[in-house]
Write an enzyme that holds these catalytic residues in place. Structure first.
Site, PDB file in Angstrom:
ATOM      1  N   ASN A   1     -36.397  -7.797 -16.486  1.00 10.20           N
ATOM      2  CA  ASN A   1     -36.349  -6.839 -15.372  1.00 10.20           C
ATOM      3  C   ASN A   1     -36.294  -5.402 -15.891  1.00 10.20           C
ATOM      4  OD1 ASN A   1     -36.438  -8.706 -13.269  1.00 10.20           O
ATOM      5  ND2 ASN A   1     -34.228  -9.044 -13.328  1.00 10.20           N
TER       6      ASN A   1
ATOM      7  N   ASN B   1     -22.713  -4.969 -12.383  1.00  4.31           N
ATOM      8  CA  ASN B   1     -22.174  -5.928 -11.399  1.00  4.31           C
ATOM      9  C   ASN B   1     -20.650  -6.043 -11.498  1.00  4.31           C
ATOM     10  OD1 ASN B   1     -21.742  -7.415 -13.691  1.00  4.31           O
ATOM     11  ND2 ASN B   1     -22.779  -9.273 -12.980  1.00  4.31           N
TER      12      ASN B   1
ATOM     13  N   ASP C   1     -26.831  -6.838  -9.976  1.00  2.63           N
ATOM     14  CA  ASP C   1     -26.913  -7.766 -11.105  1.00  2.63           C
ATOM     15  C   ASP C   1     -28.269  -7.584 -11.781  1.00  2.63           C
ATOM     16  OD1 ASP C   1     -27.314 -10.159 -12.708  1.00  2.63           O
ATOM     17  OD2 ASP C   1     -25.513 -10.907 -11.701  1.00  2.63           O
TER      18      ASP C   1
ATOM     19  N   ARG D   1     -10.801  -9.307 -27.355  1.00  5.14           N
ATOM     20  CA  ARG D   1     -11.272  -8.832 -28.659  1.00  5.14           C
ATOM     21  C   ARG D   1     -10.075  -8.492 -29.539  1.00  5.14           C
ATOM     22  NH1 ARG D   1     -16.696  -5.327 -27.198  1.00  5.14           N
ATOM     23  NH2 ARG D   1     -15.979  -5.310 -25.053  1.00  5.14           N
TER      24      ARG D   1
ATOM     25  N   TYR E   1     -24.855 -16.211 -26.440  1.00  6.58           N
ATOM     26  CA  TYR E   1     -24.855 -14.775 -26.742  1.00  6.58           C
ATOM     27  C   TYR E   1     -25.760 -14.491 -27.943  1.00  6.58           C
ATOM     28  CZ  TYR E   1     -22.794 -10.118 -27.644  1.00  6.58           C
ATOM     29  OH  TYR E   1     -22.570  -8.759 -27.844  1.00  6.58           O
TER      30      TYR E   1
ATOM     31  N   THR F   1     -17.426  -7.386 -16.229  1.00  4.34           N
ATOM     32  CA  THR F   1     -16.401  -6.973 -17.191  1.00  4.34           C
ATOM     33  C   THR F   1     -16.198  -5.454 -17.176  1.00  4.34           C
ATOM     34  OG1 THR F   1     -18.085  -6.939 -18.925  1.00  4.34           O
ATOM     35  CG2 THR F   1     -16.720  -8.913 -18.770  1.00  4.34           C
ATOM     36  N   GLY F   2     -16.983  -4.760 -16.371  1.00  2.62           N
ATOM     37  CA  GLY F   2     -16.841  -3.300 -16.281  1.00  2.62           C
ATOM     38  C   GLY F   2     -15.843  -2.922 -15.190  1.00  2.62           C
TER      39      GLY F   2
ATOM     40  N   PHE G   1     -17.276  -0.631 -21.357  1.00  2.00           N
ATOM     41  CA  PHE G   1     -16.640   0.158 -22.421  1.00  2.00           C
ATOM     42  C   PHE G   1     -17.651   1.148 -23.027  1.00  2.00           C
ATOM     43  CE2 PHE G   1     -15.831  -0.515 -27.205  1.00  2.00           C
ATOM     44  CZ  PHE G   1     -15.131   0.681 -27.343  1.00  2.00           C
TER      45      PHE G   1
HETATM   46  P1  NAD Z   1     -18.440  -4.495 -21.715  1.00  2.00           P
HETATM   47  O1  NAD Z   1     -18.180  -5.903 -21.316  1.00  2.00           O
HETATM   48  O2  NAD Z   1     -17.340  -3.509 -21.577  1.00  2.00           O
HETATM   49  O3  NAD Z   1     -19.695  -3.911 -20.952  1.00  2.00           O
HETATM   50  C1  NAD Z   1     -20.737  -4.703 -20.436  1.00  2.00           C
HETATM   51  C2  NAD Z   1     -21.060  -4.197 -19.053  1.00  2.00           C
HETATM   52  O4  NAD Z   1     -22.158  -4.976 -18.523  1.00  2.00           O
HETATM   53  C3  NAD Z   1     -19.883  -4.377 -18.080  1.00  2.00           C
HETATM   54  O5  NAD Z   1     -19.702  -3.191 -17.339  1.00  2.00           O
HETATM   55  C4  NAD Z   1     -20.330  -5.531 -17.190  1.00  2.00           C
HETATM   56  O6  NAD Z   1     -19.748  -5.503 -15.904  1.00  2.00           O
HETATM   57  C5  NAD Z   1     -21.831  -5.329 -17.178  1.00  2.00           C
HETATM   58  N1  NAD Z   1     -22.566  -6.548 -16.860  1.00  2.00           N
HETATM   59  C6  NAD Z   1     -22.364  -7.801 -17.337  1.00  2.00           C
HETATM   60  N2  NAD Z   1     -23.237  -8.662 -16.792  1.00  2.00           N
HETATM   61  C7  NAD Z   1     -24.019  -7.935 -15.947  1.00  2.00           C
HETATM   62  C8  NAD Z   1     -25.094  -8.258 -15.088  1.00  2.00           C
HETATM   63  N3  NAD Z   1     -25.561  -9.509 -14.982  1.00  2.00           N
HETATM   64  N4  NAD Z   1     -25.652  -7.263 -14.341  1.00  2.00           N
HETATM   65  C9  NAD Z   1     -25.181  -5.989 -14.432  1.00  2.00           C
HETATM   66  N5  NAD Z   1     -24.159  -5.634 -15.230  1.00  2.00           N
HETATM   67  C10 NAD Z   1     -23.590  -6.589 -15.978  1.00  2.00           C
HETATM   68  O7  NAD Z   1     -18.949  -4.544 -23.214  1.00  2.00           O
HETATM   69  P2  NAD Z   1     -19.368  -3.378 -24.205  1.00  2.00           P
HETATM   70  O8  NAD Z   1     -18.547  -3.525 -25.414  1.00  2.00           O
HETATM   71  O9  NAD Z   1     -19.422  -2.078 -23.513  1.00  2.00           O
HETATM   72  O10 NAD Z   1     -20.841  -3.847 -24.594  1.00  2.00           O
HETATM   73  C11 NAD Z   1     -22.003  -3.192 -24.108  1.00  2.00           C
HETATM   74  C12 NAD Z   1     -23.225  -3.786 -24.790  1.00  2.00           C
HETATM   75  O11 NAD Z   1     -23.123  -3.609 -26.201  1.00  2.00           O
HETATM   76  C13 NAD Z   1     -23.405  -5.288 -24.549  1.00  2.00           C
HETATM   77  O12 NAD Z   1     -24.771  -5.552 -24.362  1.00  2.00           O
HETATM   78  C14 NAD Z   1     -22.906  -5.908 -25.827  1.00  2.00           C
HETATM   79  O13 NAD Z   1     -23.539  -7.137 -26.093  1.00  2.00           O
HETATM   80  C15 NAD Z   1     -23.285  -4.849 -26.851  1.00  2.00           C
HETATM   81  N6  NAD Z   1     -22.418  -4.933 -28.027  1.00  2.00           N
HETATM   82  C16 NAD Z   1     -21.147  -4.455 -28.024  1.00  2.00           C
HETATM   83  C17 NAD Z   1     -20.358  -4.591 -29.158  1.00  2.00           C
HETATM   84  C18 NAD Z   1     -18.956  -4.043 -29.215  1.00  2.00           C
HETATM   85  O14 NAD Z   1     -18.301  -4.214 -30.249  1.00  2.00           O
HETATM   86  N7  NAD Z   1     -18.443  -3.379 -28.222  1.00  2.00           N
HETATM   87  C19 NAD Z   1     -20.862  -5.209 -30.303  1.00  2.00           C
HETATM   88  C20 NAD Z   1     -22.152  -5.707 -30.265  1.00  2.00           C
HETATM   89  C21 NAD Z   1     -22.932  -5.554 -29.141  1.00  2.00           C
HETATM   90  N1  UDP Z   2      -9.285 -12.698 -33.628  1.00  2.00           N
HETATM   91  C1  UDP Z   2      -7.953 -12.898 -33.983  1.00  2.00           C
HETATM   92  N2  UDP Z   2      -7.004 -12.766 -33.025  1.00  2.00           N
HETATM   93  C2  UDP Z   2      -7.296 -12.385 -31.751  1.00  2.00           C
HETATM   94  C3  UDP Z   2      -8.652 -12.160 -31.405  1.00  2.00           C
HETATM   95  C4  UDP Z   2      -9.613 -12.332 -32.373  1.00  2.00           C
HETATM   96  O1  UDP Z   2      -7.636 -13.233 -35.135  1.00  2.00           O
HETATM   97  O2  UDP Z   2      -6.366 -12.256 -30.940  1.00  2.00           O
HETATM   98  C5  UDP Z   2     -10.314 -12.830 -34.686  1.00  2.00           C
HETATM   99  C6  UDP Z   2     -11.522 -13.678 -34.313  1.00  2.00           C
HETATM  100  O3  UDP Z   2     -11.289 -15.025 -34.612  1.00  2.00           O
HETATM  101  C7  UDP Z   2     -12.590 -13.056 -35.183  1.00  2.00           C
HETATM  102  C8  UDP Z   2     -12.200 -11.584 -35.280  1.00  2.00           C
HETATM  103  O4  UDP Z   2     -10.822 -11.537 -34.910  1.00  2.00           O
HETATM  104  O5  UDP Z   2     -12.547 -13.612 -36.483  1.00  2.00           O
HETATM  105  C9  UDP Z   2     -13.000 -10.679 -34.348  1.00  2.00           C
HETATM  106  O6  UDP Z   2     -12.950 -11.228 -33.053  1.00  2.00           O
HETATM  107  P1  UDP Z   2     -13.579 -10.482 -31.785  1.00  2.00           P
HETATM  108  O7  UDP Z   2     -13.489 -11.437 -30.645  1.00  2.00           O
HETATM  109  O8  UDP Z   2     -12.951  -9.155 -31.625  1.00  2.00           O
HETATM  110  O9  UDP Z   2     -15.085 -10.215 -32.203  1.00  2.00           O
HETATM  111  P2  UDP Z   2     -16.254 -11.149 -32.817  1.00  2.00           P
HETATM  112  O10 UDP Z   2     -15.697 -12.485 -33.191  1.00  2.00           O
HETATM  113  O11 UDP Z   2     -17.255 -11.241 -31.734  1.00  2.00           O
HETATM  114  O12 UDP Z   2     -16.684 -10.397 -34.005  1.00  2.00           O
END
Ligand code: NAD
Ligand code: UDP
Length: 340
Positions: free
Chosen positions: A117, A49, A73, A204, A163, A52-53, A28
């Protein structure tokens, strides 16, 4: 030429024509970052890899000769065949509780072995390296809103620990590579971010509620819905990534998030109102260790980077709803229903 922003920090010019690596580039956030960096004329390597992408996240760039997709990976040593990088953005890691808890050992290892890495590669190439950390490092916070100097309240042995603790360890490793090995490190703590290209089934809250509302399914509020989150629209976040990476103020980690704070009950009603959906709201059990509240203190980002979010939750939800509506029209509803 160094550009000065309206705050105190100086910004180095944006790179153009450089080789830039994004781990997790098909995800994302990674795909939105790739759009920005390619548009500036850089050659972007998205290493992923595809856990989730999705390749479709990069479809806007599919005919660009400035995008290379590398299926790999991050916990395996990065391929020697890749060129020397000027910058590396480390985003690889599943971000939703559903996905990061599915294989907790793998999640923890991405944040130690994967981080190792990436850092060794940055050291070898002399690359500036950016790390995507998270508000989860604050756990279930006792201080509100959360400033960067708050150390957090985190369970080391719960379902979210792979995490939360993984990301905490990664922050330590990135910091120490910066201190002892001369690697230039920029770290961001991301608060809940949403927008187009979120995975429909990653569980989410924003994607769940929007898809449920569009399909006329019940909106699944966990617990009594009084827990809060602060939601940042993806364009605001990516602008912050860019400012932080270009900043010559080395003081990171930096919180990036929208300080507007909403209960999950409020979010559900807002989604229902904007979509015009008549879906009911149902209650499901609150997941273990679900943080009760979360809101970023963004003073540091504001002072050092001149950054503030500009997109309101209502505006951002409109764009997100439009995106998922388009996705649902393209794909059979059964294949895309939200995860519970
Ligand atoms: P996402 O799941 O869409 O993206 C993660 C990407 O990493 C995916 O494309 C997945 O295939 C790839 N990936 C996972 N494991 C891998 C591996 N072992 N090797 C290579 N690729 C791998 O999630 P996102 O929301 O785009 O999040 C991106 C980053 O931002 C993450 O590190 C996440 O922890 C961080 N982050 C996101 C949020 C958010 O709200 N979106 C909040 C806090 C932190
Ligand atoms: N949540 C919810 N209904 C859903 C998914 C999530 O009420 O269908 C709640 C979850 O319990 C949390 C908040 O929404 O309190 C945010 O959840 P999310 O998984 O998006 O992110 P995170 O918990 O990692 O902040």
């Amino acid at each position: 030429m160094i550009e000065f922003n309206h705050a105190t920090g100086s910004l180095r010019p944006a790179l153009e024509g450089a080789n830039i690596l994004i781990t997790g580039g098909a995800g994302f956030l990674g795909s939105h970052l790739a759009d920005l960096l390619v548009s500036r004329g850089n050659h972007v390597y998205c290493l992923d890899n595809f856990h989730t992408g999705r390749a479709s996240n990069l479809s806007r760039l599919q005919f660009s000769n400035r995008l290379s997709v590398v299926q790999h990976d991050v916990t395996d040593e990065l391929p020697d065949t890749l060129p020397k990088f000027a910058e590396i953005y480390n985003l690889a890691c599943p971000a939703s509780p559903v996905h990061y808890q599915a294989d907790p050992v793998s999640t923890a290892m991405i944040n130690c072995k994967g981080a190792w890495n990436v850092l060794r590669r940055a050291e070898r190439d002399g690359a500036r390296v950016f790390h995507a950390s998270t508000s989860e490092i604050y756990g279930d916070p006792e201080i509100h809103p959360q400033p960067e100097h708050y150390w957090g309240n985190v369970n080391t042995v719960g379902p979210r620990s792979c995490y939360d603790e993984g990301k905490r360890f990664a922050e330590t490793l990135f910091t120490d590579f910066g201190k002892t090995r001369g690697v230039i490190v920029r770290m961001v703590r991301i608060f809940n971010t949403y927008g187009p290209r979120m995975q429909p089934d990653d569980g989410r809250v924003v994607s769940n509620f929007v898809i449920q509302a569009l399909l006329g399914q019940p909106l699944t509020v966990y617990g009594d819905g009084s827990q809060t989150r602060s939601f940042c629209y993806v364009d605001d976040l990516i602008r912050g990534f860019d400012l932080l990476m270009r900043s010559e103020v080395a003081d990171s980690p930096v919180n990036l998030g929208n300080p507007g704070e909403f209960t999950m009950e409020e979010l559900a009603h807002l989604v229902l109102e904007i979509t015009g959906s008549r879906s009911p709201i149902v209650r499901l059990p609150l997941p273990v260790d679900d943080p009760k509240r979360r809101k970023p203190d963004i003073s540091k980002a504001s002072e050092h980077l001149g950054w503030r979010p500009e997109v309101s939750l209502r505006e951002g939800l409109l764009k997100t709803i439009e995106y998922f509506d388009g996705e649902l029209r393209r794909q059979p509803a059964a294949a895309i229903s939200a995860a519970e």
